[in-house]
Design an enzyme around this catalytic site. Structure first.
Site, PDB file in Angstrom:
ATOM      1  N   ASP A  67      -2.164   9.163   7.340  1.00 30.01           N
ATOM      2  CA  ASP A  67      -1.405   8.284   6.229  1.00 30.01           C
ATOM      3  C   ASP A  67      -0.323   8.633   6.184  1.00 30.01           C
ATOM      4  O   ASP A  67       0.632   7.952   5.929  1.00 30.01           O
ATOM      5  CB  ASP A  67      -2.340   7.827   5.225  1.00 30.01           C
ATOM      6  CG  ASP A  67      -3.680   6.620   5.825  1.00 30.01           C
ATOM      7  OD1 ASP A  67      -4.457   7.471   6.230  1.00 30.01           O
ATOM      8  OD2 ASP A  67      -2.929   5.514   6.353  1.00 30.01           O
ATOM      9  N   ASN A 117      -5.453  11.464   3.876  1.00 22.95           N
ATOM     10  CA  ASN A 117      -6.084  10.866   5.084  1.00 22.95           C
ATOM     11  C   ASN A 117      -7.541   9.776   5.039  1.00 22.95           C
ATOM     12  O   ASN A 117      -7.321  10.291   3.457  1.00 22.95           O
ATOM     13  CB  ASN A 117      -6.753  11.671   6.594  1.00 22.95           C
ATOM     14  CG  ASN A 117      -6.894   9.975   7.322  1.00 22.95           C
ATOM     15  OD1 ASN A 117      -6.288   9.378   7.840  1.00 22.95           O
ATOM     16  ND2 ASN A 117      -8.415  10.472   7.863  1.00 22.95           N
ATOM     17  N   GLN A 155     -14.946   1.589   8.193  1.00 28.79           N
ATOM     18  CA  GLN A 155     -14.592   1.978   8.670  1.00 28.79           C
ATOM     19  C   GLN A 155     -15.147   1.570  10.124  1.00 28.79           C
ATOM     20  O   GLN A 155     -14.631   1.634  11.957  1.00 28.79           O
ATOM     21  CB  GLN A 155     -12.512   1.586   8.146  1.00 28.79           C
ATOM     22  CG  GLN A 155     -11.838   1.297   7.353  1.00 28.79           C
ATOM     23  CD  GLN A 155     -11.808   1.959   6.220  1.00 28.79           C
ATOM     24  OE1 GLN A 155     -13.075   2.394   6.048  1.00 28.79           O
ATOM     25  NE2 GLN A 155     -10.895   2.570   5.745  1.00 28.79           N
ATOM     26  N   ARG A 170       0.899  -0.845   0.242  1.00 29.39           N
ATOM     27  CA  ARG A 170       0.002   0.477   0.427  1.00 29.39           C
ATOM     28  C   ARG A 170       0.829   1.470  -0.054  1.00 29.39           C
ATOM     29  O   ARG A 170       1.773   1.616   0.569  1.00 29.39           O
ATOM     30  CB  ARG A 170      -0.589   0.400   1.038  1.00 29.39           C
ATOM     31  CG  ARG A 170      -2.209  -1.112   0.767  1.00 29.39           C
ATOM     32  CD  ARG A 170      -3.325  -1.170   2.295  1.00 29.39           C
ATOM     33  NE  ARG A 170      -3.937   0.131   1.652  1.00 29.39           N
ATOM     34  CZ  ARG A 170      -5.107   0.600   2.092  1.00 29.39           C
ATOM     35  NH1 ARG A 170      -5.579   0.081   3.664  1.00 29.39           N
ATOM     36  NH2 ARG A 170      -6.140   1.428   2.192  1.00 29.39           N
TER      37      ARG A 170
HETATM   38  O1  MRU Z   1      -7.130   1.850   4.496  1.00 27.89           O
HETATM   39  P1  MRU Z   1      -7.070   2.440   5.915  1.00 27.89           P
HETATM   40  O2  MRU Z   1      -7.896   1.224   6.324  1.00 27.89           O
HETATM   41  O3  MRU Z   1      -5.877   1.831   6.255  1.00 27.89           O
HETATM   42  O4  MRU Z   1      -7.337   3.851   5.243  1.00 27.89           O
HETATM   43  C1  MRU Z   1      -7.059   4.335   7.228  1.00 27.89           C
HETATM   44  C2  MRU Z   1      -6.650   5.971   7.517  1.00 27.89           C
HETATM   45  O5  MRU Z   1      -7.348   6.420   7.074  1.00 27.89           O
HETATM   46  C3  MRU Z   1      -7.067   6.305   9.283  1.00 27.89           C
HETATM   47  O6  MRU Z   1      -7.768   6.918   9.292  1.00 27.89           O
HETATM   48  C4  MRU Z   1      -4.824   6.447   8.650  1.00 27.89           C
HETATM   49  O7  MRU Z   1      -4.656   5.567   8.975  1.00 27.89           O
HETATM   50  C5  MRU Z   1      -4.373   6.756  10.282  1.00 27.89           C
HETATM   51  S1  MRU Z   1      -4.239   4.980  12.285  1.00 27.89           S
HETATM   52  C6  MRU Z   1      -4.372   5.319  13.392  1.00 27.89           C
END
Ligand code: MRU
Length: 334
Positions: free
Chosen positions: A234, A244, A193, A88
């Site tokens: 992120d 994010n 999520q 990713r």
């Molecule tokens: O695609 P994901 O579920 O991995 O994305 C997660 C996010 O965007 C969170 O806000 C980010 O990783 C911060 S987690 C503390």
């Protein structure tokens, strides 16, 4: 209360709580090889920037097991770093963890010492995240103590960090200190999520919450129901621009329109000192079927196309503060 350790380390394998099956099925995905970990990250069995990094660190450790010489260990290590780095692209914590693991290797150490140091380093990365989360919680809760009605997006809790969480860690801390009045949880299409994972964690904590559709922020803010928005990150550029979960930017614009502070919470390791602004952040594009479906069922007409950006970029000018384990930054010059 459900027991939901997001990652469990056994001697020669790691168990990853399968986040695709939560909240109704609590099941672990068993990773025996680095390829298993790569699959789990790519397929979002495990997710959330810090937890992706921690899982990757243990993936590197797994790759060193069963090597018979320093040279084969070095070869395995390089293979693991490459394979994990391709899973990713947006979460910088992944690359931070891989760099930390890479630094452990030494020709001056025996094979078994290299392996045990890899294991120790992976645990250290995890422990540091747990400690950071606690401090982010304290710093954020004090900063927001007079703003008890919070809107949050995606999942930034234990399931995303392996600790108490970042943005959600602040919410949990505010609750413990008696500062929290209400939490609105964006459902967070397409992967949900918010409605699957954040709701699961809040319910386990005994915190009252309301799930809202991602496009509810306008009415909630206009009705005066939100005192602050808190999200995770992120990747944060040196100037504070933040990547994010997709939908974050829309929330930030809407918060500005309504004069509501928009807060980003993240460990310092999410700040990418190599990039000056958000323009340099690679935004992951995921498979269109995630958008064409709701859960496991196709909802769009067959033959429809979709565009599935997994993240978006929020300009620093829309962010009131970035909360890390060190401090609350209101000016961004990292
Ligand atoms: O695609 P994901 O579920 O991995 O994305 C997660 C996010 O965007 C969170 O806000 C980010 O990783 C911060 S987690 C503390």
């Amino acid at each position: 209360m459900a027991n939901y350790e997001p990652l469990i380390v056994k001697d020669d394998r790691i168990l990853l709580l399968n986040q695709k099956k939560l909240p109704h099925i609590v099941e672990y995905f068993e990773a025996k090889t680095v390829e298993d970990v790569c699959f789990a990250i790519k397929d979002m069995v495990v997710r959330g920037a810090p937890l992706i990094g921690i899982a990757a660190a243990f993936g590197v450790y797994l790759s060193t097991l069963n090597t018979r010489s320093i040279d084969s260990l070095k070869e395995q290590l390089e293979y693991a770093l490459l394979c994990l780095s391709k899973t990713r692209p947006t979460a910088v914590n992944l690359f931070f963890a891989l760099d930390e693991m890479k630094k452990v290797f030494s020709f001056d150490l025996s094979l078994s010492d290299n392996i045990s140091e890899m294991r120790d380093k992976a645990f250290e990365i995890w422990d540091n995240q747990k400690k950071s989360d606690l401090m982010i919680g304290v710093n954020g809760a004090e900063f927001l103590k007079d703003r008890g009605r919070i809107l949050t997006h995606c999942n930034t809790g234990s399931l995303a960090t392996g600790g108490i969480g970042t943005a959600l860690g602040i919410i949990k801390t505010m609750n413990k200190k008696g500062y929290l009045e209400s939490v609105f949880v964006d459902e967070t299409r397409p992967y949900l999520q918010g409605s699957r994972l954040t709701a699961f964690e809040l319910q386990n904590e005994g915190i009252d919450y309301r799930i809202v559709t991602d496009n509810s922020c306008g009415i909630l803010m206009k009705k005066g129901l939100i005192d602050a928005v808190i999200v995770g990150a992120d990747r944060i550029a040196r100037n504070g621009d933040t990547a994010n979960k997709v939908g974050t930017y829309c929330l930030a614009v809407m918060a500005k329109r309504h004069n509501i502070p928009f807060i980003v919470a993240a460990p310092e390791s999410t700040i990418d000192k190599n990039i000056s602004s958000g323009k340099d952040i690679v935004v992951e594009e995921r498979d269109e079927t995630e958008v064409l479906k709701f859960g496991n069922s196709f909802t769009a007409p067959h033959g429809s196309k979709a565009l599935n950006y997994s993240f978006d970029l929020t300009d620093n000018s829309l962010i009131a503060a970035i909360v890390t384990q060190k401090q609350v930054y209101e000016r961004f010059e990292f």
